[in-house]
Design an enzyme around this catalytic site. Structure first.
Site, PDB file in Angstrom:
ATOM      1  CB  VAL A   1      89.249   0.392  45.858  1.00 48.08           C
ATOM      2  CG1 VAL A   1      89.610  -0.614  44.762  1.00 48.08           C
ATOM      3  CG2 VAL A   1      88.539  -0.305  47.015  1.00 48.08           C
ATOM      4  CE  LYS A   2      97.842   4.078  43.591  1.00 48.31           C
ATOM      5  NZ  LYS A   2      99.207   3.964  44.155  1.00 48.31           N
TER       6      LYS A   2
END
Length: 216
Positions: free
Chosen positions: A84-85
């Site tokens: 997850v960025k």
């Protein structure tokens, strides 16, 4: 140094994957938007091509940490390789802490200082992404930032991996490798440029001509 490809274009990823040198993929809202597809559809296609960490960023309009966590959970469900960025903000750091508690891998993006990288790492980020090219654009030294982050992480045996991002040309990749970045995430165009060298082309042409002279 590991090499990720920085794109959401499936054709580019497919072609790069045939080289056997791609260790992962990073995307961002701008790259996804260019493809005109839903994030979920793009990510599934990417995961079918590359068996490595795939960074999928939360929506650009999501600013509260609670919403970031909720989106992060959904992104993580898409595939076992999902990362997850999260943008480097106060809420972003809180979201990273909460996602880390859940065993979800995170990549903190838009890093432009050692302070930001250190805080993201302490919050539990799996990766931090300092932007080399964008610093160069405003007459700061992007490569020097990589050196400084590597030094600090080495001093304290910090396990967070450093993804050198915003790579604009092949020498950026070389300098990031020299600086000790764990990963460089590289646009398709730059990756293709890294293959080329004029002396290689000249050498191949000479070999072909010499062969033809003897064997026709």
């Amino acid at each position: 140094m590991k090499i990720f490809i920085d794109t959401a274009n499936i054709d580019e990823i497919r072609d790069a994957a045939t080289l056997g040198v791609i260790d992962g993929v990073t995307t961002n809202p701008s790259l996804i938007a260019k493809e005109g597809k839903k994030l979920e559809d793009v990510i599934v296609d990417i995961c079918n091509l590359v068996d490595g960490p795939i960074s999928g960023e939360i929506k650009a309009t999501t600013t509260k940490w609670e919403d970031m966590v909720a989106e992060g959970k959904e992104i993580a469900k898409l595939h076992k390789n999902m990362v997850v960025k999260i943008p480097m903000t106060k809420d972003g750091i809180i979201a990273v802490k909460e996602l880390t508690k859940l065993g979800i891998k995170t990549n903190v993006t838009l890093i432009f200082s050692v302070n930001q990288a250190l805080l993201a790492a302490k919050a539990g980020a799996t990766y931090v992404s300092p932007f080399v090219g964008r610093l160069d654009d405003i007459s700061e030294d992007g490569i020097n930032l990589i050196y400084d982050i590597v030094d600090v992480f080495t001093n304290y045996d910090i396990k967070t991996e450093i993804i050198a991002a915003s790579i604009r040309h092949p020498m950026h990749a070389v300098e990031c490798a020299k600086a000790g970045a764990d990963i460089a995430t590289i646009p398709y165009k730059v990756l293709m440029q890294m293959i080329k060298h004029p002396l290689t082309d000249q050498g191949i042409e000479k070999f072909v001509n010499d062969y033809k002279k003897v064997f026709g």
